[in-house]
Design a protein around this motif. Structure first.
Motif, short mmCIF file in Angstrom:
data_model
loop_
_atom_site.label_atom_id
_atom_site.label_comp_id
_atom_site.label_asym_id
_atom_site.label_seq_id
_atom_site.Cartn_x
_atom_site.Cartn_y
_atom_site.Cartn_z
N LEU B 417 35.68 44.65 46.54
CA LEU B 417 36.66 45.73 46.61
C LEU B 417 38.04 45.19 46.97
O LEU B 417 39.03 45.42 46.28
CB LEU B 417 36.21 46.76 47.64
CG LEU B 417 37.14 47.95 47.86
CD1 LEU B 417 37.00 48.93 46.72
CD2 LEU B 417 36.83 48.64 49.18
N LEU B 418 38.07 44.40 48.07
CA LEU B 418 39.35 43.84 48.51
C LEU B 418 39.92 42.91 47.44
O LEU B 418 41.09 43.00 47.08
CB LEU B 418 39.16 43.06 49.81
CG LEU B 418 38.87 43.88 51.06
CD1 LEU B 418 38.74 42.98 52.27
CD2 LEU B 418 39.98 44.90 51.29
N GLY B 419 39.05 42.03 46.94
CA GLY B 419 39.49 41.06 45.93
C GLY B 419 39.97 41.75 44.67
O GLY B 419 40.95 41.33 44.06
N GLY B 420 39.29 42.82 44.29
CA GLY B 420 39.65 43.54 43.07
C GLY B 420 41.01 44.19 43.18
O GLY B 420 41.83 44.10 42.27
N ILE B 421 41.26 44.83 44.33
CA ILE B 421 42.56 45.49 44.52
C ILE B 421 43.67 44.44 44.50
O ILE B 421 44.67 44.56 43.79
CB ILE B 421 42.58 46.27 45.85
CG1 ILE B 421 41.60 47.44 45.75
CG2 ILE B 421 43.98 46.78 46.16
CD1 ILE B 421 41.37 48.16 47.06
N LEU B 422 43.41 43.37 45.25
CA LEU B 422 44.39 42.27 45.31
C LEU B 422 44.62 41.70 43.92
O LEU B 422 45.76 41.46 43.51
CB LEU B 422 43.83 41.18 46.24
CG LEU B 422 44.82 40.43 47.07
CD1 LEU B 422 45.47 41.34 48.08
CD2 LEU B 422 44.13 39.27 47.78
N GLY B 423 43.50 41.51 43.20
CA GLY B 423 43.58 40.91 41.86
C GLY B 423 44.32 41.79 40.88
O GLY B 423 45.08 41.30 40.04
N ALA B 453 39.49 46.51 37.45
CA ALA B 453 39.45 45.21 38.12
C ALA B 453 38.55 45.28 39.35
O ALA B 453 37.77 44.36 39.61
CB ALA B 453 40.87 44.80 38.54
N VAL B 454 38.64 46.39 40.08
CA VAL B 454 37.81 46.54 41.28
C VAL B 454 36.34 46.58 40.89
O VAL B 454 35.50 45.91 41.51
CB VAL B 454 38.21 47.83 42.04
CG1 VAL B 454 37.19 48.15 43.11
CG2 VAL B 454 39.58 47.65 42.67
#
Ligand code: ATP
Ligand code: MG
Lengths: 224, 484
Positions: B417-423, B453-454
């Motif tokens: 979740l975090l990585g997807g938002i950041l990505g 992306a998330v």
């Protein structure tokens, strides 16, 4: 009334008989100490009673259920419902606070309840340290958190493997006092120890040697 | 506190309080998501941009003057008749002529064309202002506009200077009524003497001009202004015999050269008068190519200036299969004598290139996904062995295999979740930078990209956790009783 019954239990690792035809009877509410030299099979026995291992041969009846034949999934259920564990290394989840560590036990058992967990910490005298991480607690304090964690779900049987092995005199006494209280409340206690003083706090002491019960000593001074 | 709350507390604590380790996993997911989001953004946006660029090389057939006979509007129409109307996207005729801008004493290449067709065959032409819609209007290439400093609405005067062309007749054939003759002969010390004579209705000399600039100024060089001398020639017929005219005093050799030049003179096609027209600039053309160095005008204006409707080339955009194109070119060349040639479009088929692009993006996506998977999986594996005792403890405390799975999966999904938002955010920035630098245009943000992306990140993170979870579940709770 019998809570635990070991009948001709053996645990064999290849050539080595870690437990050799052990039979033992523990009544509900009893406080039993287990002593013996290193390698005599104490931890092996605790693992079997604690539903984390199965004997090679023999029967183990816990509350009338033969746990030597149960599936490991069932063993997990039984351990969760009936047994509280205390270890020599005060294992805590290092990224959770003291109170959260106690709540982990509740979480797996039934429902996490912060107030109840805080109360249990109060019982071991650590209410003020509830929000501290394990790294911020001393060894004795960590072990007391572990005691709180073991008693939080009101288990019928508390198994402690060298609970005072790494503690100083003062903390050892605190833990023993807690055990005495639990005993008074009717909890069955099985405590493995090298320390004669800890053993003397119990009602009777079983001495293991080479996987066998070498002798059994009744503590006549118990309660005095 | 509910079980779910405790679950979230454990999962988030694990990530937030054990930052260093999880940061690596988070970083790999974020980078993976960044590249993915970026690629997808570019991928979605590129066909739009590429499409425009492909069509920019829209002309895929050229018509050129054949071996015999030139290309003009009539011929062009004949040739175009060989191509079915619905296949012919556009046909832009071109004629290139040097025109003078006398006011600046410079000359430029003027391209005469049909503006309604240019739009179809060269859609990449970018015009600031408008295409000319009437005669006497021009579109000026950016390069020229900058050198001469014209802008929309400016007027410019362009002059066509006709060149003298010999008709290829012999001197005898040339001496007909009304002809203009031009000849040259060697004069004093090798210098050339040029003469131009116009014949009257009786094919006698009506006027004569001499260019003797190579001769000695005091002697032969005087001849062009020597009226008495030149007047002798008027009314005489060619060729001149020995005693027909007197020699110019002091310049016998030059005088002989004038006579010789006249006797050898041949007809030149009557030169059109220089023609000057006034134009209004309607637009400035930017193409990024050589067209920026041309002035574009209508075919009508060019015809008016030059007097001919000759064409140099016609660019055709034909939408047809390769075989059909071959057929058309063969038919045109055979039936009309106009030379038809296929030119390789940058994208012979737009679809083929887009397909390859799709495959490439797909491949890169796959590789990135795989690398992310491996990286996160490895990190999680390390995390599991690092947390062996904790996992054993949890099991000893009564955690079922399902709980252990849920906890690790939860951590993985949270990471995803975090990585997807950041990505998604970084990916958009990445795509923007790439687009601006490579394609020279910015990208519109696709809001759908964030959940996409998330979702992908979470799936990847979850997939990465499968093996580590298997390891975690296999851990024996009894290890906590051993002094490990
Ligand atoms: N998984 C195993 N595989 C093989 N041998 C084992 C295993 N677990 C225990 N043993 C052996 O069984 C014997 C009894 O071990 P156990 O851990 O029960 O001793 P202990 O009485 O708890 O000793 P200590 O006081 O040092 O803790 C030892 O000789 C030990 O090496
Ligand atoms: Mg031991």
């Amino acid at each position: 009334m019998s809570l635990l019954e070991l009948k001709n239990v053996s645990k064999i690792y290849g050539e080595l008989k870690a437990l050799d035809n052990v039979s033992l009877h523990v009544d509900q509410g009893e406080w039993v100490a287990i002593m013996g030299p290193s390698g005599s099979g104490k931890s092996t026995m605790m693992n079997i009673i604690g539903c984390m291992d199965k004997p090679t041969t023999g029967e183990v009846l816990l509350d009338g259920v033969d746990i030597s034949k149960e599936s490991s999934k069932h063993l997990t259920d039984i351990r969760r419902d009936k047994i509280g564990l205390i270890f020599q290394q005060f294992h805590m989840v290092n990224y959770l606070t003291a109170v959260e560590n106690v709540m982990v036990s509740q979480y797996y058992h039934s429902m996490p309840d912060e107030n109840e967990a805080l109360e249990a910490l109060g019982r071991v005298g650590l209410r003020e340290r509830a929000k501290h991480l394990p790294s911020q607690l001393s060894g004795g304090e960590q072990q007391r958190v572990c005691v709180a964690r073991a008693l939080i779900n009101h288990p019928e049987l508390i198994l402690a493997d060298e609970p005072t092995g790494n503690l100083d005199e003062a903390n050892e006494n605190i833990v023993l006092d807690l055990f005495a209280q639990l005993h008074k409340e009717g909890t069955t206690l099985i405590v493995v120890t090298h320390d004669p003083e800890v053993a003397e706090a119990a009602q009777r002491t079983i001495v293991l040697e080479h996987g066998r019960i070498a002798r059994e000593v009744i503590n006549e001074n118990f309660g005095k | 506190m509910t079980k779910r709350k405790m679950f979230l507390r454990m999962v988030t604590s694990s990530l937030l309080r054990r930052r260093s380790r999880m940061l690596i996993a988070l970083l790999s997911i974020a980078i993976g998501a960044t590249i993915l989001a970026g690629l997808v953004t570019i991928y979605v946006d590129v066909p739009r941009q590429m499409g425009a660029q492909f069509r920019s090389y829209g002309a895929n057939m050229l018509l050129l003057p054949g071996e015999e006979g030139e290309l003009n509007r009539e011929k062009l129409n004949e040739a175009l008749a060989e191509i079915p109307g619905d296949s012919l996207v556009g046909a832009a005729p071109y004629r290139y002529v040097r025109l003078d801008m006398t006011t600046r004493q410079q000359s430029f290449t003027a391209a005469a064309t049909d503006f309604t067709q240019i739009v179809k065959t060269s859609p990449y032409f970018s015009v600031e202002g408008a295409y000319p819609s009437e005669t006497r209007q021009v579109l000026v290439g950016k390069e020229i506009a900058e050198t001469i400093g014209v802008h929309n609405g400016s007027t410019m005067e362009l002059t066509y200077q006709p060149t003298v062309v010999s008709d290829g007749k012999t001197p005898e054939e040339s001496r007909v009524a009304g002809a203009t003759l031009s000849g040259k002969a060697e004069g004093f010390s090798g210098g050339m003497v040029y003469v131009t004579a116009v014949l009257d209705d009786a094919a006698k000399i009506a006027s004569l001009t001499v260019d003797a600039s190579t001769q000695t100024p005091e002697y032969g060089g005087q001849i062009p202004e020597a009226e008495a001398y030149l007047n002798q020639f008027i009314g005489k017929s060619l060729p001149l015999a020995g005693g027909d005219v007197d020699t110019f005093t002091g310049a016998t050799v030059t005088s002989d050269a004038v006579v010789a030049a006249l006797n050898q003179a041949t007809a030149i096609s009557s030169p059109a008068q220089p023609r000057t027209l006034n134009f209004t600039v309607t637009g400035i053309l930017t193409t990024g190519g050589e067209e920026e160095g041309y002035i574009f005008m209508s075919l009508e204006d060019m015809e008016l200036m030059t007097g001919t409707d000759h064409l140099d080339v016609a660019e055709l955009s034909v939408s047809a299969s390769a075989e059909q194109l071959e057929e058309y070119t063969a038919a045109i060349t055979e039936k009309t004598g106009v030379r038809a040639r296929l030119v390789k479009r940058v994208a012979r088929s737009e679809a083929a290139v887009l397909e390859k692009l799709t495959a490439l993006v797909f491949l890169v996506t796959l590789v990135v996904l795989l690398l992310t998977l491996i990286c996160v999986s490895t990190t999680m594996m390390a995390v599991v062995s690092e947390r062996r005792r904790e996992i054993g403890l949890r099991k000893a405390l009564g955690a079922s295999d399902g709980s252990i799975r849920a906890e690790f999966l939860g951590e993985g999904l949270f990471l995803g979740l975090l990585g997807g938002i950041l990505g998604a955010i970084l990916g958009f920035i990445f795509a923007q930078v790439v687009s601006v630098n490579v394609f020279g245009s910015s990208i519109t943000f696709q809001p759908l990209l964030v959940p996409a992306a998330v979702l992908v990140s979470m799936i990847i993170a979850a997939a990465s956790c499968l093996l580590p979870i298997k390891r975690a579940v296999a851990i024996d709770p009894a290890i906590v009783l051993k002094g490990e």
